[in-house]
Design a protein around this motif. Structure first.
Motif, mmCIF file in Angstrom:
data_model
loop_
_atom_site.group_PDB
_atom_site.id
_atom_site.type_symbol
_atom_site.label_atom_id
_atom_site.label_comp_id
_atom_site.label_asym_id
_atom_site.label_seq_id
_atom_site.Cartn_x
_atom_site.Cartn_y
_atom_site.Cartn_z
ATOM 1 N N HIS A 47 50.456 72.555 108.840
ATOM 2 C CA HIS A 47 51.280 71.868 107.962
ATOM 3 C C HIS A 47 52.911 72.853 109.328
ATOM 4 O O HIS A 47 53.417 73.944 108.905
ATOM 5 N N MET A 48 53.492 71.807 109.435
ATOM 6 C CA MET A 48 55.021 71.768 110.889
ATOM 7 C C MET A 48 55.432 71.207 111.048
ATOM 8 O O MET A 48 55.109 69.622 109.949
ATOM 9 N N HIS A 49 56.765 71.219 110.867
ATOM 10 C CA HIS A 49 57.775 69.632 111.017
ATOM 11 C C HIS A 49 57.975 69.950 112.858
ATOM 12 O O HIS A 49 58.759 70.574 113.289
ATOM 13 N N THR A 50 58.485 68.737 112.653
ATOM 14 C CA THR A 50 59.586 68.195 113.802
ATOM 15 C C THR A 50 60.532 67.745 113.804
ATOM 16 O O THR A 50 60.803 66.945 112.531
ATOM 17 N N VAL A 51 61.689 67.543 114.794
ATOM 18 C CA VAL A 51 63.206 65.931 114.370
ATOM 19 C C VAL A 51 62.232 64.968 114.009
ATOM 20 O O VAL A 51 63.017 64.426 113.320
ATOM 21 N N PHE A 52 60.490 64.520 114.050
ATOM 22 C CA PHE A 52 60.972 63.896 113.196
ATOM 23 C C PHE A 52 60.724 63.449 111.832
ATOM 24 O O PHE A 52 60.477 63.007 110.927
ATOM 25 N N SER A 53 61.215 64.588 111.337
ATOM 26 C CA SER A 53 61.207 65.020 109.461
ATOM 27 C C SER A 53 62.517 65.766 109.593
ATOM 28 O O SER A 53 63.746 65.416 110.081
ATOM 29 N N ASP A 54 62.316 66.771 109.252
ATOM 30 C CA ASP A 54 64.168 67.751 109.412
ATOM 31 C C ASP A 54 63.474 69.688 109.830
ATOM 32 O O ASP A 54 63.605 70.375 109.407
ATOM 33 N N GLY A 55 62.378 68.995 110.607
ATOM 34 C CA GLY A 55 62.216 70.141 111.970
ATOM 35 C C GLY A 55 63.557 69.891 113.199
ATOM 36 O O GLY A 55 64.023 69.219 112.223
ATOM 37 N N VAL A 56 63.109 70.768 113.073
ATOM 38 C CA VAL A 56 64.503 70.939 114.642
ATOM 39 C C VAL A 56 64.058 71.103 116.130
ATOM 40 O O VAL A 56 64.661 71.345 116.993
ATOM 41 N N VAL A 57 62.339 70.918 116.078
ATOM 42 C CA VAL A 57 61.911 70.889 117.541
ATOM 43 C C VAL A 57 61.360 70.010 118.160
ATOM 44 O O VAL A 57 60.772 68.720 116.657
ATOM 45 N N TRP A 58 61.186 69.418 119.267
ATOM 46 C CA TRP A 58 60.772 67.788 119.806
ATOM 47 C C TRP A 58 58.695 68.063 119.615
ATOM 48 O O TRP A 58 58.666 69.483 119.663
ATOM 49 N N PRO A 59 57.779 67.289 119.223
ATOM 50 C CA PRO A 59 56.546 67.263 119.333
ATOM 51 C C PRO A 59 55.705 68.853 120.013
ATOM 52 O O PRO A 59 54.940 69.168 119.498
ATOM 53 N N THR A 60 55.635 68.154 121.214
ATOM 54 C CA THR A 60 55.570 68.706 122.079
ATOM 55 C C THR A 60 55.599 70.262 123.001
ATOM 56 O O THR A 60 54.710 70.801 122.858
#
Ligand SMILES: [Zn+2]
Ligand SMILES: [Zn+2]
Length: 375
Positions: A47-60
């Protein structure tokens, strides 16, 4: 402009290196828990998030963090319905997984495609992991989204059960419906810094898989996983380190949660985990008024043992990945020791630690000596 073959290969090499996401000097430190008989113990954050939802980091970046901190499996569970960056970037629901996959493969980190089905409470938020197409989960009806995930063979769990809304934390008809259809397989007992005792109880009562995840949105700056400073994660007891084996273990409920300084799980897994973690080294040293024992702790947890009966001090602390010398008060007449303790931070039910016992016999050392001196 004329380009030589040599410089051409240089640029091709540079592009390959840039695409791989590998960086010279990156260091990984393993999460240290022993394997169980028949199973390897693997560390997951599902369970973690990236800029592709409401996270602030790139997937890599999630791959670099997970690999560095000793994880074996991650899933980038970006929200399906909550996309605050959609005005700034084109969002496709499979894209974070696609972008991270090559880097994960280069690092030898397993990655499962996943998504967070994000509805108001009730029903709440649910993660679907091992999906094949997240776009198909983007449907108006919640139950239909969970059904779609199951048709893709996903492992589905209820996230942060006690969080937000007037109906927060309640088990309602909609939950019964997906549970009875066997479309709900687990619950987050821990999410980030939070622990949910009701979720813990329901996992035991309803035989659901216990999970602990970070639900991280910011960058994770930790260099490694330490006893008192690590992300919340799930330990999976898997037949092997492959995606199908991990999925099988998750569906069968072979997990424990490493949350803060505690391990939370079913007794049937915490018992062998303790057994494989704690070993009495060498022969005990018997003196007139005391016996000295060396306990090795091969786990990443500082173990806290509290006496329930028998011999030994009221408390024994066994720091992670080290050996501790423990003094047991004794009398010259004593032939054996019987230590009965509760492991206060191996939690088998809400507020209940794992009971453990050690038998230490004086005869073992002396019998061997007597045998050896016989003519
Ligand atoms: Zn959520
Ligand atoms: Zn989330």
């Amino acid at each position: 402009m004329k380009v030589s073959m040599k410089s051409c290969w240089f640029w091709i090499g540079l592009i390959i290196l840039a695409c791989s996401g590998l960086r010279a000097g990156e260091v990984r430190q393993e999460v240290q828990f022993p394997n169980l008989p028949g199973y390897v113990t693997l560390a997951c954050d599902l369970h973690m998030h990236t800029v592709f939802s409401d996270g602030v980091v790139w997937p890599t970046v999630r791959v670099n963090e997970g690999w560095r901190q000793g994880l074996d499996l991650i899933s980038l569970s970006d929200h399906i319905e909550h996309l605050p960056h959609k005005k700034d970037m084109k969002i496709k629901l499979n894209r974070s997984f696609e972008l991270a996959s090559a880097s994960a493969a280069d690092h030898g980190l397993l990655i499962a495609r996943g998504a967070e089905i994000t509805r108001d409470t009730p029903p709440g938020h649910f993660n679907a992991i091992f999906t094949s197409d997240n776009e198909k989960l983007n449907v108006p009806d919640f139950v239909e989204a969970v059904k779609q995930a199951n048709e893709q063979g996903a492992f589905v769990f209820w996230n942060h059960q006690g969080w937000k809304g007037s109906e927060k934390g309640k088990w309602l008809d909609v939950h019964t419906k997906i549970y009875e259809n066997k479309w709900l397989h687990g619950m987050e007992v821990c999410n980030g810094d939070s622990y949910f005792p009701d979720a813990h109880r329901w996992c035991l009562e309803k035989n659901l898989t216990m999970l602990g995840n970070s639900d991280i949105h910011e960058p994770d700056l930790r260099q490694k996983s330490e006893p008192a400073n690590h992300r919340t994660m799930t330990l999976v007891f898997s037949k092997e380190r492959t995606l199908p084996a991990m999925k099988e273990a998750l569906l069968q409920g072979r997990t424990a949660v490493w949350w803060k300084e505690q391990v939370i799980g079913k007794k049937e897994y915490l018992e062998p985990l303790f057994k494989e973690s704690v070993h009495l080294l060498g022969e005990p040293v018997w003196r007139e008024k005391a016996v000295w024992l060396q306990f090795e702790n091969r786990s990443n947890v500082d173990l806290q043992l509290k006496k329930t009966a028998g011999d030994g001090p009221a408390e024994i602390k066994l720091p992670a990945i080290s050996t501790s010398l423990v003094k047991i008060e004794a009398t010259p007449e004593m032939k054996s020791l019987n230590l009965q303790y509760t492991v206060a931070n191996f939690i088998i039910e809400p507020e209940k630690g794992l009971p453990v016992a050690f038998e230490v016999n004086k005869k073992t050392a002396t019998a061997k000596t007597a045998e050896n001196t016989e003519p």
